[in-house]
Design an enzyme around this catalytic site. Sequence first.
Site, PDB file in Angstrom:
ATOM      1  N   ASP A 135      -9.936   2.364   2.537  1.00 64.67           N
ATOM      2  CA  ASP A 135      -9.967   1.633   3.815  1.00 64.67           C
ATOM      3  C   ASP A 135     -10.759   2.388   4.892  1.00 64.67           C
ATOM      4  OD1 ASP A 135      -8.591  -0.654   3.102  1.00 64.67           O
ATOM      5  OD2 ASP A 135      -6.626   0.208   3.547  1.00 64.67           O
TER       6      ASP A 135
ATOM      7  N   LYS B 261       0.811  -1.227   0.000  1.00 66.98           N
ATOM      8  CA  LYS B 261       0.000   0.000   0.000  1.00 66.98           C
ATOM      9  C   LYS B 261       0.845   1.277   0.000  1.00 66.98           C
ATOM     10  CE  LYS B 261      -3.936  -2.111   2.342  1.00 66.98           C
ATOM     11  NZ  LYS B 261      -4.905  -2.005   3.439  1.00 66.98           N
TER      12      LYS B 261
END
Length: 280
Positions: free
Chosen positions: A104, A67
Amino acid sequence: MPVDRYAVFGHPISHSKSPRIHAAFARQTGQTIEYTAVDVPAESFREELFRFAANGGKGLSCTVPLKELAWQMADEKSERANRAKAVNTMTIGESGKILGDNTDGSGLLRDMTINLGIPIKCLDILLLGAGGASRGIIGPLLAEQPRRITIANRTIAKAEQLAMEFSALGSIEVFEFNALKDKSFDLIINATAASLSGELPPLPENLLNPNGACYDLAYATQPTAFVHWGLRSGARISVDGIGMLVEQAAEAFFIWRGIRPQTRPLIEQLNSERSAATNL
Ligand code: ATR
């Protein structure tokens, strides 16, 4: 017309639920897409990303350990990705330009507020951990105006760094685990990597207010040590991150396809499969 191609990159990836989740979304919304899981360690991310884009790939989900790298690689990034310093959703434009976003935090919030009915406003929140997972959710949590977020971490300097970065967005304080003794909170979120090895951060008793809730960002085939801790502490709700996983995927699907799939049936199905497996 060739089918639009998507994938999740990460390492390890063989147990990823993302292909199944996106296939379910595609069926439900009548979209025709291909979505595969590709094992990509950090050292081959750049090469695999360019190969995927050159072969007409439309979008990527990026998971552990990619990420932060994905954030560095994206040509343009959303504000929420820049706050998180991490990208979990890449969209590859016609010109090959790569747009990085991070779903997220909004996935967590949708799961908490819509699916579980936990209103964040005015809550006293304890956030355990100060790594990438915490960084990704502090901005979206503060946007809901909790009373305060307290960050507790083994390495206090990392918690202080996060507090400094996000303090303009709301009230944040920082403690070591052993300084939490006389404190109590309405919502405790576990963003440490401890769950993954079946461990728990050292938490004092009476940390959770009556009617409080516990949320573990991690998930496993069985309830995590933190979910058990929450139940033992009298939590009204104590859950793991399956709902967040499905919600962040739904947000990515919306970015790519312009349609927001329903998430509840899939979350219920994944949860019931797990309880069936646990009862064997
Ligand atoms: P992630 O991106 O998943 O957040 P990370 O950046 O490596 O991963 O951060 C992991 C977090 O879990 C950190 O807050 C780490 O604490 P330290 O900053 O002190 O290393 C925390 N962590 C990992 N194992 C832990 C354990 N057994 N007990 C308590 N905290 C733990």
